[in-house]
Design a protein around this motif. Sequence first.
Motif, PDB file in Angstrom:
ATOM      1  N   ALA A  60     -15.586 -33.244 -12.226  1.00 39.01           N
ATOM      2  CA  ALA A  60     -16.739 -33.254 -13.130  1.00 39.01           C
ATOM      3  C   ALA A  60     -17.893 -34.063 -12.565  1.00 39.01           C
ATOM      4  CB  ALA A  60     -16.329 -33.806 -14.491  1.00 39.01           C
ATOM      5  N   ALA A  61     -17.583 -35.086 -11.764  1.00 43.45           N
ATOM      6  CA  ALA A  61     -18.641 -35.911 -11.182  1.00 43.45           C
ATOM      7  C   ALA A  61     -19.527 -35.093 -10.257  1.00 43.45           C
ATOM      8  CB  ALA A  61     -18.039 -37.088 -10.429  1.00 43.45           C
ATOM      9  N   TYR A  62     -18.926 -34.180  -9.496  1.00 42.90           N
ATOM     10  CA  TYR A  62     -19.702 -33.324  -8.593  1.00 42.90           C
ATOM     11  C   TYR A  62     -20.635 -32.421  -9.395  1.00 42.90           C
ATOM     12  CZ  TYR A  62     -20.735 -29.484  -5.387  1.00 42.90           C
ATOM     13  OH  TYR A  62     -21.377 -28.528  -4.641  1.00 42.90           O
ATOM     14  N   VAL A  63     -20.112 -31.792 -10.438  1.00 44.32           N
ATOM     15  CA  VAL A  63     -20.931 -30.895 -11.253  1.00 44.32           C
ATOM     16  C   VAL A  63     -22.040 -31.673 -11.941  1.00 44.32           C
ATOM     17  CG1 VAL A  63     -20.910 -29.237 -13.154  1.00 44.32           C
ATOM     18  CG2 VAL A  63     -18.970 -29.345 -11.579  1.00 44.32           C
ATOM     19  N   THR A  64     -21.719 -32.868 -12.413  1.00 46.23           N
ATOM     20  CA  THR A  64     -22.732 -33.705 -13.052  1.00 46.23           C
ATOM     21  C   THR A  64     -23.862 -34.051 -12.080  1.00 46.23           C
ATOM     22  OG1 THR A  64     -21.074 -34.673 -14.529  1.00 46.23           O
ATOM     23  CG2 THR A  64     -23.146 -35.878 -14.264  1.00 46.23           C
ATOM     24  N   ALA A  65     -23.484 -34.356 -10.842  1.00 50.24           N
ATOM     25  CA  ALA A  65     -24.499 -34.669  -9.827  1.00 50.24           C
ATOM     26  C   ALA A  65     -25.400 -33.461  -9.580  1.00 50.24           C
ATOM     27  CB  ALA A  65     -23.823 -35.107  -8.527  1.00 50.24           C
ATOM     28  N   GLU A  66     -24.817 -32.284  -9.541  1.00 46.98           N
ATOM     29  CA  GLU A  66     -25.623 -31.079  -9.355  1.00 46.98           C
ATOM     30  C   GLU A  66     -26.542 -30.843 -10.547  1.00 46.98           C
ATOM     31  OE1 GLU A  66     -25.422 -30.663  -6.316  1.00 46.98           O
ATOM     32  OE2 GLU A  66     -24.447 -28.728  -5.963  1.00 46.98           O
ATOM     33  N   LEU A  67     -26.043 -31.109 -11.743  1.00 46.35           N
ATOM     34  CA  LEU A  67     -26.875 -30.969 -12.936  1.00 46.35           C
ATOM     35  C   LEU A  67     -28.039 -31.957 -12.914  1.00 46.35           C
ATOM     36  CD1 LEU A  67     -24.234 -30.426 -15.768  1.00 46.35           C
ATOM     37  CD2 LEU A  67     -26.021 -28.818 -15.071  1.00 46.35           C
ATOM     38  N   LEU A  68     -27.802 -33.146 -12.392  1.00 45.41           N
ATOM     39  CA  LEU A  68     -28.871 -34.130 -12.287  1.00 45.41           C
ATOM     40  C   LEU A  68     -29.963 -33.667 -11.324  1.00 45.41           C
ATOM     41  CD1 LEU A  68     -26.851 -37.481 -12.271  1.00 45.41           C
ATOM     42  CD2 LEU A  68     -28.290 -36.573 -14.108  1.00 45.41           C
ATOM     43  N   VAL A  69     -29.560 -33.022 -10.243  1.00 43.69           N
ATOM     44  CA  VAL A  69     -30.544 -32.487  -9.298  1.00 43.69           C
ATOM     45  C   VAL A  69     -31.382 -31.400  -9.975  1.00 43.69           C
ATOM     46  CG1 VAL A  69     -30.851 -31.218  -7.142  1.00 43.69           C
ATOM     47  CG2 VAL A  69     -29.148 -33.038  -7.276  1.00 43.69           C
ATOM     48  N   ILE A  70     -30.698 -30.501 -10.682  1.00 42.62           N
ATOM     49  CA  ILE A  70     -31.418 -29.445 -11.400  1.00 42.62           C
ATOM     50  C   ILE A  70     -32.351 -30.059 -12.439  1.00 42.62           C
ATOM     51  CG2 ILE A  70     -31.163 -27.443 -12.918  1.00 42.62           C
ATOM     52  CD1 ILE A  70     -28.410 -26.986 -11.588  1.00 42.62           C
ATOM     53  N   GLY A  71     -31.854 -31.071 -13.147  1.00 40.33           N
ATOM     54  CA  GLY A  71     -32.680 -31.743 -14.145  1.00 40.33           C
ATOM     55  C   GLY A  71     -33.906 -32.398 -13.539  1.00 40.33           C
ATOM     56  N   ALA A  72     -33.747 -32.980 -12.350  1.00 41.38           N
ATOM     57  CA  ALA A  72     -34.887 -33.601 -11.672  1.00 41.38           C
ATOM     58  C   ALA A  72     -35.942 -32.560 -11.338  1.00 41.38           C
ATOM     59  CB  ALA A  72     -34.412 -34.314 -10.405  1.00 41.38           C
ATOM     60  N   TRP A  73     -35.533 -31.382 -10.903  1.00 43.29           N
ATOM     61  CA  TRP A  73     -36.476 -30.301 -10.614  1.00 43.29           C
ATOM     62  C   TRP A  73     -37.183 -29.847 -11.895  1.00 43.29           C
ATOM     63  CZ3 TRP A  73     -38.594 -27.821  -6.519  1.00 43.29           C
ATOM     64  CH2 TRP A  73     -38.085 -28.130  -5.250  1.00 43.29           C
ATOM     65  N   ILE A  74     -36.438 -29.778 -12.989  1.00 40.96           N
ATOM     66  CA  ILE A  74     -37.036 -29.372 -14.264  1.00 40.96           C
ATOM     67  C   ILE A  74     -38.120 -30.362 -14.681  1.00 40.96           C
ATOM     68  CG2 ILE A  74     -36.574 -29.121 -16.733  1.00 40.96           C
ATOM     69  CD1 ILE A  74     -33.817 -27.990 -15.969  1.00 40.96           C
ATOM     70  N   VAL A  75     -37.802 -31.646 -14.621  1.00 39.97           N
ATOM     71  CA  VAL A  75     -38.769 -32.676 -15.001  1.00 39.97           C
ATOM     72  C   VAL A  75     -39.989 -32.632 -14.084  1.00 39.97           C
ATOM     73  CG1 VAL A  75     -39.158 -35.165 -15.156  1.00 39.97           C
ATOM     74  CG2 VAL A  75     -37.027 -34.171 -16.024  1.00 39.97           C
ATOM     75  N   ALA A  76     -39.750 -32.492 -12.781  1.00 41.48           N
ATOM     76  CA  ALA A  76     -40.864 -32.447 -11.830  1.00 41.48           C
ATOM     77  C   ALA A  76     -41.766 -31.246 -12.107  1.00 41.48           C
ATOM     78  CB  ALA A  76     -40.325 -32.394 -10.401  1.00 41.48           C
ATOM     79  N   ALA A  77     -41.169 -30.084 -12.395  1.00 38.20           N
ATOM     80  CA  ALA A  77     -41.966 -28.891 -12.673  1.00 38.20           C
ATOM     81  C   ALA A  77     -42.801 -29.067 -13.937  1.00 38.20           C
ATOM     82  CB  ALA A  77     -41.058 -27.666 -12.801  1.00 38.20           C
ATOM     83  N   VAL A  78     -42.217 -29.704 -14.969  1.00 34.25           N
ATOM     84  CA  VAL A  78     -42.953 -29.941 -16.213  1.00 34.25           C
ATOM     85  C   VAL A  78     -44.126 -30.890 -15.971  1.00 34.25           C
ATOM     86  CG1 VAL A  78     -42.806 -31.010 -18.496  1.00 34.25           C
ATOM     87  CG2 VAL A  78     -41.017 -29.445 -17.740  1.00 34.25           C
ATOM     88  N   LEU A 136     -21.183 -22.971 -19.130  1.00 28.11           N
ATOM     89  CA  LEU A 136     -22.337 -22.646 -19.968  1.00 28.11           C
ATOM     90  C   LEU A 136     -23.437 -23.684 -19.795  1.00 28.11           C
ATOM     91  CD1 LEU A 136     -23.737 -20.999 -22.181  1.00 28.11           C
ATOM     92  CD2 LEU A 136     -22.459 -22.332 -23.878  1.00 28.11           C
ATOM     93  N   SER A 137     -23.071 -24.943 -19.681  1.00 26.00           N
ATOM     94  CA  SER A 137     -24.070 -26.006 -19.505  1.00 26.00           C
ATOM     95  C   SER A 137     -24.870 -25.805 -18.227  1.00 26.00           C
ATOM     96  CB  SER A 137     -23.381 -27.372 -19.480  1.00 26.00           C
ATOM     97  OG  SER A 137     -22.699 -27.623 -20.696  1.00 26.00           O
ATOM     98  N   VAL A 138     -24.184 -25.460 -17.152  1.00 25.83           N
ATOM     99  CA  VAL A 138     -24.878 -25.232 -15.885  1.00 25.83           C
ATOM    100  C   VAL A 138     -25.756 -23.986 -15.981  1.00 25.83           C
ATOM    101  CG1 VAL A 138     -24.611 -24.831 -13.408  1.00 25.83           C
ATOM    102  CG2 VAL A 138     -23.017 -26.343 -14.605  1.00 25.83           C
ATOM    103  N   ALA A 139     -25.242 -22.935 -16.630  1.00 25.96           N
ATOM    104  CA  ALA A 139     -26.008 -21.700 -16.770  1.00 25.96           C
ATOM    105  C   ALA A 139     -27.289 -21.945 -17.574  1.00 25.96           C
ATOM    106  CB  ALA A 139     -25.158 -20.622 -17.441  1.00 25.96           C
ATOM    107  N   VAL A 140     -27.202 -22.756 -18.628  1.00 23.92           N
ATOM    108  CA  VAL A 140     -28.381 -23.070 -19.429  1.00 23.92           C
ATOM    109  C   VAL A 140     -29.387 -23.857 -18.592  1.00 23.92           C
ATOM    110  CG1 VAL A 140     -29.227 -24.421 -21.382  1.00 23.92           C
ATOM    111  CG2 VAL A 140     -27.207 -22.977 -21.652  1.00 23.92           C
TER     112      VAL A 140
END
Length: 244
Positions: free
Chosen positions: A214-232, A133-137
């Motif tokens: 979990a470390a792999y998924v967390t790293a992927e979430l960080l990449v997605i988060g970086a894109w979100i911040v950059a877009a904002v 759910l966290s990744v989907a959000v």
Amino acid sequence: MTPLRTLATAGRVLAQIRHDPRTIALLLVVPSLLIGLVAWIFSDTTVFSTIGPAMLALFPFVVMFVVTSITTLRERRTGTLERMLSMPLGKADLILGYTLAFGLLAVLQSSIAVGLSVWVYGLEIEGSVWLLLSVAVADAVLGTTLGLLASAFARTEFQVVQFMPAFVFPQILLGGIFLPRDQLPAGLEEISDWLPLSHAIDALRAVATDSEDAAYVTAELLVIGAWIVAAVVIGSITLRRRTP
């Protein structure tokens, strides 16, 4: 940028959407129905267990992109943004307010989609449902922020739709939905590594199959988060008061 102004903007956007049942249905119902349609198509096979996580990434991402970009552009064309920015409201307050409002809707959208996929459509999840759910959000919020960014460069709703081949289609083609990314031709795999939807699909699949820690998924979430911040940030810089 002040929290109160950001929250006020988010509240106004949510109040506006509350009075638009068609937009609510498009945001909260349509992605789950499309995922259900895919599950129905492959109901006699095990294909849905393979592509289901990718569908959780694809449909909410596309819907959030379209609705957010068109909503923001419409307010600029009608002069609403110009009136709001004439008050003590910065562009960052405005963009963050929209992100927060649609982010809350993304939580609802993803919760419905994940719940139906796992407990109704039969998607088999070997990892944590909460992590899924966290990744989907995060994926849905990504679609929101990219939609906000696209609206800054569009002049009409039709141009927003025209931006989809540039913003969305390459990510769909190279995200690993049709062919695993490690089997893409030379050069395309490297390009896909830079596309945020690829990381969302990889993370959802990793959680679904429990193939990574979990470390792999967390790293992927960080990449997605970086894109979100950059877009904002870029959306705040490029936002215009109104469309010429």
